[in-house]
Enzyme design. Structure first.
Site, PDB file in Angstrom:
ATOM      1  N   ASP A   8      66.530 -69.507  62.787  1.00 39.94           N
ATOM      2  CA  ASP A   8      65.997 -70.858  62.591  1.00 39.94           C
ATOM      3  C   ASP A   8      67.178 -71.723  62.159  1.00 39.94           C
ATOM      4  O   ASP A   8      67.905 -72.238  63.019  1.00 39.94           O
ATOM      5  CB  ASP A   8      64.858 -70.769  61.567  1.00 39.94           C
ATOM      6  CG  ASP A   8      64.147 -72.088  61.335  1.00 39.94           C
ATOM      7  OD1 ASP A   8      64.140 -72.925  62.240  1.00 39.94           O
ATOM      8  OD2 ASP A   8      63.591 -72.297  60.241  1.00 39.94           O
ATOM      9  N   PHE A  38      56.748 -74.331  64.426  1.00 40.70           N
ATOM     10  CA  PHE A  38      56.494 -73.125  63.646  1.00 40.70           C
ATOM     11  C   PHE A  38      55.656 -72.155  64.471  1.00 40.70           C
ATOM     12  O   PHE A  38      54.596 -72.523  64.965  1.00 40.70           O
ATOM     13  CB  PHE A  38      55.785 -73.473  62.337  1.00 40.70           C
ATOM     14  CG  PHE A  38      55.809 -72.326  61.375  1.00 40.70           C
ATOM     15  CD1 PHE A  38      56.943 -72.060  60.625  1.00 40.70           C
ATOM     16  CD2 PHE A  38      54.711 -71.491  61.249  1.00 40.70           C
ATOM     17  CE1 PHE A  38      56.982 -70.977  59.753  1.00 40.70           C
ATOM     18  CE2 PHE A  38      54.737 -70.405  60.386  1.00 40.70           C
ATOM     19  CZ  PHE A  38      55.871 -70.153  59.634  1.00 40.70           C
ATOM     20  N   VAL A  39      56.149 -70.939  64.650  1.00 36.95           N
ATOM     21  CA  VAL A  39      55.449 -69.971  65.503  1.00 36.95           C
ATOM     22  C   VAL A  39      55.057 -68.719  64.714  1.00 36.95           C
ATOM     23  O   VAL A  39      55.688 -68.389  63.704  1.00 36.95           O
ATOM     24  CB  VAL A  39      56.309 -69.552  66.726  1.00 36.95           C
ATOM     25  CG1 VAL A  39      56.500 -70.725  67.669  1.00 36.95           C
ATOM     26  CG2 VAL A  39      57.653 -68.973  66.294  1.00 36.95           C
ATOM     27  N   ASP A  44      55.112 -64.431  60.740  1.00 34.94           N
ATOM     28  CA  ASP A  44      53.922 -64.709  59.945  1.00 34.94           C
ATOM     29  C   ASP A  44      53.861 -66.141  59.455  1.00 34.94           C
ATOM     30  O   ASP A  44      54.857 -66.870  59.440  1.00 34.94           O
ATOM     31  CB  ASP A  44      53.905 -63.815  58.704  1.00 34.94           C
ATOM     32  CG  ASP A  44      54.910 -64.269  57.660  1.00 34.94           C
ATOM     33  OD1 ASP A  44      56.093 -64.419  58.021  1.00 34.94           O
ATOM     34  OD2 ASP A  44      54.521 -64.523  56.520  1.00 34.94           O
ATOM     35  N   GLY A  73      59.809 -59.629  59.165  1.00 34.03           N
ATOM     36  CA  GLY A  73      59.576 -60.297  60.449  1.00 34.03           C
ATOM     37  C   GLY A  73      59.994 -59.527  61.687  1.00 34.03           C
ATOM     38  O   GLY A  73      59.402 -59.689  62.752  1.00 34.03           O
ATOM     39  N   ARG A 100      51.045 -61.556  61.897  1.00 36.66           N
ATOM     40  CA  ARG A 100      52.136 -60.726  62.427  1.00 36.66           C
ATOM     41  C   ARG A 100      51.650 -59.806  63.541  1.00 36.66           C
ATOM     42  O   ARG A 100      52.416 -59.388  64.398  1.00 36.66           O
ATOM     43  CB  ARG A 100      52.730 -59.837  61.323  1.00 36.66           C
ATOM     44  CG  ARG A 100      53.398 -60.576  60.194  1.00 36.66           C
ATOM     45  CD  ARG A 100      54.220 -59.575  59.368  1.00 36.66           C
ATOM     46  NE  ARG A 100      54.552 -60.081  58.045  1.00 36.66           N
ATOM     47  CZ  ARG A 100      55.585 -60.859  57.773  1.00 36.66           C
ATOM     48  NH1 ARG A 100      56.395 -61.236  58.730  1.00 36.66           N
ATOM     49  NH2 ARG A 100      55.817 -61.262  56.552  1.00 36.66           N
ATOM     50  N   ASP A 132      63.774 -61.480  63.516  1.00 33.28           N
ATOM     51  CA  ASP A 132      62.781 -62.081  64.395  1.00 33.28           C
ATOM     52  C   ASP A 132      63.272 -63.407  64.954  1.00 33.28           C
ATOM     53  O   ASP A 132      63.137 -63.670  66.145  1.00 33.28           O
ATOM     54  CB  ASP A 132      61.430 -62.262  63.660  1.00 33.28           C
ATOM     55  CG  ASP A 132      61.557 -62.953  62.301  1.00 33.28           C
ATOM     56  OD1 ASP A 132      62.679 -63.322  61.896  1.00 33.28           O
ATOM     57  OD2 ASP A 132      60.522 -63.135  61.637  1.00 33.28           O
ATOM     58  N   LYS A 172      65.742 -71.301  67.469  1.00 32.71           N
ATOM     59  CA  LYS A 172      65.366 -72.712  67.620  1.00 32.71           C
ATOM     60  C   LYS A 172      66.659 -73.524  67.606  1.00 32.71           C
ATOM     61  O   LYS A 172      67.174 -73.856  66.538  1.00 32.71           O
ATOM     62  CB  LYS A 172      64.472 -73.161  66.452  1.00 32.71           C
ATOM     63  CG  LYS A 172      63.120 -72.473  66.368  1.00 32.71           C
ATOM     64  CD  LYS A 172      62.325 -73.047  65.192  1.00 32.71           C
ATOM     65  CE  LYS A 172      61.105 -72.243  64.875  1.00 32.71           C
ATOM     66  NZ  LYS A 172      60.560 -72.543  63.549  1.00 32.71           N
TER      67      LYS A 172
HETATM   68  P1  IMP Z   1      66.726 -69.118  58.739  1.00 38.60           P
HETATM   69  O1  IMP Z   1      67.441 -68.539  57.538  1.00 38.60           O
HETATM   70  O2  IMP Z   1      66.433 -70.583  58.582  1.00 38.60           O
HETATM   71  O3  IMP Z   1      67.395 -68.807  60.057  1.00 38.60           O
HETATM   72  O4  IMP Z   1      65.269 -68.515  58.751  1.00 38.60           O
HETATM   73  C1  IMP Z   1      65.045 -67.295  59.199  1.00 38.60           C
HETATM   74  C2  IMP Z   1      63.749 -66.720  58.660  1.00 38.60           C
HETATM   75  O5  IMP Z   1      62.726 -67.716  58.453  1.00 38.60           O
HETATM   76  C3  IMP Z   1      63.239 -65.809  59.735  1.00 38.60           C
HETATM   77  O6  IMP Z   1      63.687 -64.475  59.529  1.00 38.60           O
HETATM   78  C4  IMP Z   1      61.748 -65.924  59.610  1.00 38.60           C
HETATM   79  O7  IMP Z   1      61.274 -64.936  58.716  1.00 38.60           O
HETATM   80  C5  IMP Z   1      61.505 -67.278  59.019  1.00 38.60           C
HETATM   81  N1  IMP Z   1      61.104 -68.247  60.072  1.00 38.60           N
HETATM   82  C6  IMP Z   1      61.838 -69.252  60.622  1.00 38.60           C
HETATM   83  N2  IMP Z   1      61.152 -69.945  61.551  1.00 38.60           N
HETATM   84  C7  IMP Z   1      59.924 -69.352  61.582  1.00 38.60           C
HETATM   85  C8  IMP Z   1      58.739 -69.604  62.367  1.00 38.60           C
HETATM   86  O8  IMP Z   1      58.656 -70.483  63.218  1.00 38.60           O
HETATM   87  N3  IMP Z   1      57.693 -68.773  62.114  1.00 38.60           N
HETATM   88  C9  IMP Z   1      57.707 -67.766  61.203  1.00 38.60           C
HETATM   89  N4  IMP Z   1      58.795 -67.489  60.473  1.00 38.60           N
HETATM   90  C10 IMP Z   1      59.889 -68.285  60.651  1.00 38.60           C
HETATM   91 MG    MG Z   2      62.508 -62.987  58.550  1.00 32.92          MG
END
Ligand code: IMP
Ligand code: MG
Length: 190
Positions: free
Chosen positions: A107, A156-157, A163, A48, A169, A104, A135
C-alpha cells in the site's frame, strides 16, 4: 458477509493463474544450487499473506523453508496504516540465506520497507519481496517490490487473506467493501 461486498475486482480463477505465474518467475530466479539444498527462505507476513503464501508455496517444487513474521499496521477498524510494528521474534536463522518476504499488499510500502531493514540486520545472502497486490497511487517509499501479482486502484479491498477489522479474510475473491460495512465497523487488521 458476501452482501457487504460492493464489487469483485479479482475472481478466484484470475488469482490462481497469476499465482501460478508468480511461482514460476520466483523459481526461475532461485533454482536449487544442488539437489536438496534450500533455494529460498520464505518469510510470510502474517496475517494478511496467509492464504496467498499457502497457494504460492504449493506451486514451488524446490526445497524451501518458511519462517513467519507478524506485523500489525491497522489497529481495529482503521483503513489507514498507522505504521508497521513487528510483533514477536524475527526469524532466527537467516544468515547467508536467500530471503523472500511475502505480503498481501504493497500500500504505502512502509511495512515491507521496515521489515526489509530489520531482516537485513540478520546477514541474509539477499532479500527480495513478493506481494499479491500493489496500489501504485498510494506508494510513498522508493524501493519497489520484486514480484507483484496485480496493480489495483486506490480502494480498500478485502478477501483472499485481506481483512477489515479482522473479517472477510476467508472470501475466495478480492473485492471492495460497501461504504456501509466500513462505517458500521463490521468486519482488526494486519
Ligand atoms: P503499507 O505499510 O501501507 O504498505 O500497508 C501494508 C499493510 O496494510 C498490508 O500488509 C495490509 O495488511 C494492510 N492493507 C493495506 N491496504 C489494504 C487494503 O486495501 N485492505 C486490507 N488491508 C490493507
Ligand atoms: Mg499485512
Amino acid at each position: 458477509m458476501q452482501a457487504d461486498i460492493e464489487q469483485i475486482l479479482l475472481k478466484p480463477d484470475a488469482i490462481s493463474s497469476r499465482v501460478d505465474e508468480l511461482a514460476d518467475e520466483i523459481m526461475a530466479d532461485f533454482p536449487p544450487v544442488e539437489p536438496n539444498a534450500d533455494s529460498l527462505m520464505i518469510v510470510p507476513v502474517l496475517t494478511g499473506s496467509l492464504i496467498f503464501v499457502a497457494d504460492l508455496v504449493r506451486r514451488m517444487p524446490h526445497m524451501v523453508r518458511i519462517e513467519v513474521v507478524t506485523v500489525t499496521s491497522y489497529p481495529g477498524t482503521a483503513t489507514e496504516s498507522r505504521g508497521a510494528k513487528i510483533v514477536g521474534e524475527l526469524p532466527a536463522d537467516l544468515t547467508d540465506r536467500h530471503v523472500l518476504i511475502v505480503d498481501d499488499i504493497f500500500d504505502t510500502g512502509r511495512t515491507i520497507e521496515h521489515l526489509k531493514e530489520q531482516l537485513s540486520t540478520l546477514n541474509p545472502a539477499s532479500i527480495k519481496t513478493c506481494v499479491l497486490l500493489r496500489k501504485p497511487d498510494r506508494v510513498v517509499v522508493e524501493d519497489k517490490p520484486d514480484y507483484v501479482g496485480f496493480d489495483i486502484p486506490d480502494e480498500f479491498v478485502v478477501g483472499y487473506g485481506l481483512d477489515f477489522d479482522g473479517h472477510y479474510r476467508n472470501l475466495p475473491f478480492i473485492g471492495t467493501l460497501h461504504p456501509d460495512a466500513i462505517s458500521s465497523g463490521r468486519g482488526d487488521s494486519e
